[in-house]
Scaffold this motif. Structure first.
Motif, PDB file in Angstrom:
ATOM      1  N   ASP A   1       3.582   2.014 -10.647  1.00 50.73           N
ATOM      2  CA  ASP A   1       4.628   3.141 -11.021  1.00 50.73           C
ATOM      3  C   ASP A   1       4.084   4.495 -10.040  1.00 50.73           C
ATOM      4  OD1 ASP A   1       6.185   1.721 -12.564  1.00 50.73           O
ATOM      5  OD2 ASP A   1       5.175   2.297 -14.508  1.00 50.73           O
ATOM      6  N   ILE A   2       2.963   4.410  -9.565  1.00 52.39           N
ATOM      7  CA  ILE A   2       2.579   5.466  -8.668  1.00 52.39           C
ATOM      8  C   ILE A   2       3.286   5.468  -7.461  1.00 52.39           C
ATOM      9  CG2 ILE A   2       0.500   6.452  -7.545  1.00 52.39           C
ATOM     10  CD1 ILE A   2      -1.339   5.037  -9.634  1.00 52.39           C
ATOM     11  N   GLU A   3       3.862   6.791  -7.221  1.00 54.84           N
ATOM     12  CA  GLU A   3       4.582   7.038  -6.089  1.00 54.84           C
ATOM     13  C   GLU A   3       3.491   7.200  -4.837  1.00 54.84           C
ATOM     14  OE1 GLU A   3       8.278   9.603  -4.273  1.00 54.84           O
ATOM     15  OE2 GLU A   3       7.136  10.594  -5.962  1.00 54.84           O
ATOM     16  N   ILE A   4       3.726   6.265  -3.618  1.00 56.80           N
ATOM     17  CA  ILE A   4       2.865   6.424  -2.610  1.00 56.80           C
ATOM     18  C   ILE A   4       3.695   7.127  -1.428  1.00 56.80           C
ATOM     19  CG2 ILE A   4       1.391   5.195  -1.124  1.00 56.80           C
ATOM     20  CD1 ILE A   4       0.423   5.167  -3.917  1.00 56.80           C
ATOM     21  N   THR A   5       3.319   8.070  -1.045  1.00 55.65           N
ATOM     22  CA  THR A   5       4.081   8.932   0.039  1.00 55.65           C
ATOM     23  C   THR A   5       3.041   9.399   1.197  1.00 55.65           C
ATOM     24  OG1 THR A   5       3.855  11.279  -0.750  1.00 55.65           O
ATOM     25  CG2 THR A   5       5.899   9.822  -1.725  1.00 55.65           C
ATOM     26  N   PRO A   6       3.596   9.547   2.385  1.00 55.97           N
ATOM     27  CA  PRO A   6       2.646  10.020   3.435  1.00 55.97           C
ATOM     28  C   PRO A   6       2.313  11.491   3.215  1.00 55.97           C
ATOM     29  CG  PRO A   6       4.641   9.127   4.207  1.00 55.97           C
ATOM     30  CD  PRO A   6       5.036   9.072   2.805  1.00 55.97           C
ATOM     31  N   GLU A   7       2.857  12.251   2.344  1.00 59.64           N
ATOM     32  CA  GLU A   7       2.565  13.698   2.268  1.00 59.64           C
ATOM     33  C   GLU A   7       1.262  14.020   1.455  1.00 59.64           C
ATOM     34  OE1 GLU A   7       6.420  12.962   3.571  1.00 59.64           O
ATOM     35  OE2 GLU A   7       5.844  12.333   1.498  1.00 59.64           O
ATOM     36  N   ASN A   8       1.005  12.688   0.588  1.00 64.68           N
ATOM     37  CA  ASN A   8      -0.350  12.984  -0.418  1.00 64.68           C
ATOM     38  C   ASN A   8      -1.424  12.279   0.108  1.00 64.68           C
ATOM     39  OD1 ASN A   8       0.999  14.584  -2.375  1.00 64.68           O
ATOM     40  ND2 ASN A   8       2.061  12.807  -2.973  1.00 64.68           N
ATOM     41  N   LYS A   9      -2.562  12.335  -0.380  1.00 65.46           N
ATOM     42  CA  LYS A   9      -3.765  11.851  -0.209  1.00 65.46           C
ATOM     43  C   LYS A   9      -4.305  11.148  -1.539  1.00 65.46           C
ATOM     44  CE  LYS A   9      -6.471  13.689   2.993  1.00 65.46           C
ATOM     45  NZ  LYS A   9      -7.575  14.497   3.926  1.00 65.46           N
TER      46      LYS A   9
ATOM     47  N   ALA B   1      -9.555  -4.832  -4.623  1.00 62.45           N
ATOM     48  CA  ALA B   1      -8.661  -5.540  -3.632  1.00 62.45           C
ATOM     49  C   ALA B   1      -7.234  -5.341  -3.886  1.00 62.45           C
ATOM     50  CB  ALA B   1      -9.142  -6.828  -3.713  1.00 62.45           C
ATOM     51  N   ILE B   2      -6.932  -5.485  -5.133  1.00 62.30           N
ATOM     52  CA  ILE B   2      -5.510  -5.456  -5.610  1.00 62.30           C
ATOM     53  C   ILE B   2      -4.887  -3.872  -5.438  1.00 62.30           C
ATOM     54  CG2 ILE B   2      -3.750  -5.475  -7.632  1.00 62.30           C
ATOM     55  CD1 ILE B   2      -5.853  -7.834  -8.825  1.00 62.30           C
ATOM     56  N   ILE B   3      -5.786  -2.971  -5.700  1.00 61.03           N
ATOM     57  CA  ILE B   3      -5.348  -1.675  -5.749  1.00 61.03           C
ATOM     58  C   ILE B   3      -5.140  -1.191  -4.272  1.00 61.03           C
ATOM     59  CG2 ILE B   3      -6.196   0.816  -6.071  1.00 61.03           C
ATOM     60  CD1 ILE B   3      -7.772  -0.363  -8.435  1.00 61.03           C
ATOM     61  N   LEU B   4      -6.085  -1.566  -3.402  1.00 62.36           N
ATOM     62  CA  LEU B   4      -5.954  -0.876  -1.954  1.00 62.36           C
ATOM     63  C   LEU B   4      -4.878  -1.943  -1.318  1.00 62.36           C
ATOM     64  CD1 LEU B   4      -9.787  -0.787  -1.196  1.00 62.36           C
ATOM     65  CD2 LEU B   4      -8.060   1.136  -1.589  1.00 62.36           C
ATOM     66  N   SER B   5      -5.104  -3.109  -1.628  1.00 61.14           N
ATOM     67  CA  SER B   5      -3.914  -3.931  -0.767  1.00 61.14           C
ATOM     68  C   SER B   5      -2.431  -3.457  -1.007  1.00 61.14           C
ATOM     69  CB  SER B   5      -3.902  -5.397  -1.011  1.00 61.14           C
ATOM     70  OG  SER B   5      -3.795  -5.630  -2.303  1.00 61.14           O
ATOM     71  N   TYR B   6      -2.264  -3.311  -2.513  1.00 61.64           N
ATOM     72  CA  TYR B   6      -1.035  -2.732  -2.791  1.00 61.64           C
ATOM     73  C   TYR B   6      -0.534  -1.586  -2.273  1.00 61.64           C
ATOM     74  CZ  TYR B   6       2.854  -1.056  -5.683  1.00 61.64           C
ATOM     75  OH  TYR B   6       3.744  -0.431  -6.322  1.00 61.64           O
ATOM     76  N   THR B   7      -1.575  -0.380  -2.344  1.00 58.17           N
ATOM     77  CA  THR B   7      -1.226   0.972  -2.022  1.00 58.17           C
ATOM     78  C   THR B   7      -1.190   1.268  -0.587  1.00 58.17           C
ATOM     79  OG1 THR B   7      -3.661   1.644  -2.410  1.00 58.17           O
ATOM     80  CG2 THR B   7      -2.116   1.979  -4.233  1.00 58.17           C
ATOM     81  N   ILE B   8      -2.015   0.474   0.096  1.00 59.00           N
ATOM     82  CA  ILE B   8      -1.908   0.482   1.647  1.00 59.00           C
ATOM     83  C   ILE B   8      -0.825   0.179   2.217  1.00 59.00           C
ATOM     84  CG2 ILE B   8      -3.201  -0.161   3.769  1.00 59.00           C
ATOM     85  CD1 ILE B   8      -5.818   0.143   2.445  1.00 59.00           C
TER      86      ILE B   8
ATOM     87  N   ARG C   1       1.758   2.410   4.205  1.00 54.28           N
ATOM     88  CA  ARG C   1       2.180   2.265   5.810  1.00 54.28           C
ATOM     89  C   ARG C   1       3.404   2.024   6.123  1.00 54.28           C
ATOM     90  NH1 ARG C   1      -2.903  -1.303   6.650  1.00 54.28           N
ATOM     91  NH2 ARG C   1      -4.184   0.067   7.969  1.00 54.28           N
ATOM     92  N   ASN C   2       4.364   1.354   4.880  1.00 56.11           N
ATOM     93  CA  ASN C   2       5.446   1.526   5.149  1.00 56.11           C
ATOM     94  C   ASN C   2       6.189   2.715   5.062  1.00 56.11           C
ATOM     95  OD1 ASN C   2       5.875  -1.647   5.121  1.00 56.11           O
ATOM     96  ND2 ASN C   2       6.607  -1.864   3.269  1.00 56.11           N
ATOM     97  N   ALA C   3       5.752   3.655   3.938  1.00 56.82           N
ATOM     98  CA  ALA C   3       6.338   4.684   3.941  1.00 56.82           C
ATOM     99  C   ALA C   3       5.862   5.801   5.198  1.00 56.82           C
ATOM    100  CB  ALA C   3       5.787   5.553   2.763  1.00 56.82           C
ATOM    101  N   LEU C   4       4.888   5.515   5.667  1.00 51.45           N
ATOM    102  CA  LEU C   4       4.332   6.415   7.048  1.00 51.45           C
ATOM    103  C   LEU C   4       5.335   5.790   8.195  1.00 51.45           C
ATOM    104  CD1 LEU C   4       2.185   8.558   7.833  1.00 51.45           C
ATOM    105  CD2 LEU C   4       0.765   6.269   8.309  1.00 51.45           C
TER     106      LEU C   4
ATOM    107  N   ASP D   1      -2.646   6.934  10.128  1.00 50.20           N
ATOM    108  CA  ASP D   1      -2.361   8.400   9.797  1.00 50.20           C
ATOM    109  C   ASP D   1      -3.477   9.234  10.850  1.00 50.20           C
ATOM    110  OD1 ASP D   1      -4.571   8.120   8.527  1.00 50.20           O
ATOM    111  OD2 ASP D   1      -3.789   8.165   6.308  1.00 50.20           O
ATOM    112  N   LEU D   2      -4.208   8.714  11.592  1.00 50.90           N
ATOM    113  CA  LEU D   2      -5.278   9.730  12.291  1.00 50.90           C
ATOM    114  C   LEU D   2      -4.537  10.166  13.428  1.00 50.90           C
ATOM    115  CD1 LEU D   2      -8.277   7.082  12.479  1.00 50.90           C
ATOM    116  CD2 LEU D   2      -7.816   8.883  10.693  1.00 50.90           C
TER     117      LEU D   2
END
Length: 222
Positions: free
Chosen positions: A118-126, A168-175, A179-182, A187-188
């Motif tokens: 349910d956490i929104e993952i957007t390119p604007e946030n860190k 592994a679950i947290i990072l694979s899901y959020t990354i 990347r899809n949103a980005l 992002d470098l």
């Protein structure tokens, strides 16, 4: 730096150089993981390997009670290709994260917790995702700084994952979401990529410090 880069490039194969560039072109900075006083260096080493494999640029390690020792048999030398930020206390770690603009997401089972999905993952946030000690969980100190508490959805009788599996679950899901949103693999900025490229070349070339010192002397004489 340009001359030094060209010199180091001359010491590596084209295949190796292309691989280094490929890795850098997939690096992610705006998602990171914070290891909150983990007990087992084996778990920390496994997390480093996972995080590097998924393209993370940075990992933050708090060693308040337990000093981390790199287990090369577990990391498979992946620790060479990520930046490890190590702290003896919570406060300087959180200060650095906040100053860099990260929001702190703490893995914790509680009334305030939301689902990871349910956490929104957007390119604007860190995003800095924090996992806690294998026995005691998240420290009280870290909970005070949390912008959000979350849990990984679970559907079986098992009540928790091993900390390295959880990461592994947290990072694979959020990354994946990030990347899809980005809509691009990294992002470098190009300037940041160049700095990392120089650093990676030095790590890839054996005795690079000695060789660079000799190269600079020759350049100064010419």
């Amino acid at each position: 730096m340009e001359k030094e880069i060209r010199f180091l490039e001359s010491l590596l194969s084209e295949k190796r150089l292309n691989r280094i560039k490929q890795v850098i072109n997939n690096k992610i900075e705006n998602i990171t993981v914070v290891l909150d006083n983990l007990l087992d260096s084996h778990n920390t080493s496994a997390i480093i390997r996972t995080a590097e494999g998924l393209g993370l640029k940075d990992i933050y390690i708090i060693e308040k009670d337990y000093e981390f020792e790199i287990n090369k048999a577990v990391t498979k030398y992946s620790h060479k290709w990520v930046e490890l930020h190590r702290y003896k206390d919570f406060t300087p770690c959180v200060k650095d994260l906040k100053e860099k603009g990260y929001k702190i997401f703490v893995a914790n089972v509680g009334e305030k917790s939301v689902k990871l999905t349910d956490i929104e993952i957007t390119p604007e946030n860190k995003y800095a995702f924090v996992v806690g000690n294998e026995h005691d969980g998240i420290s009280d100190e870290m909970l005070k700084y949390a912008d959000c508490e979350f849990t990984i959805p679970m559907y079986g009788f098992t009540e928790s994952f091993n900390v390295s599996v959880a990461c592994a679950i947290i990072l694979s899901y959020t990354i994946y979401k990030y990347r899809n949103a980005l809509n691009k693999p990294s992002d470098l900025s190009e300037n940041e990529k160049q700095k990392i490229y120089f650093d990676f070349l030095k790590k890839a070339v054996k005795n690079s410090d000695v060789l660079l010192k000799s190269f600079k002397k020759r350049e100064n004489k010419s």
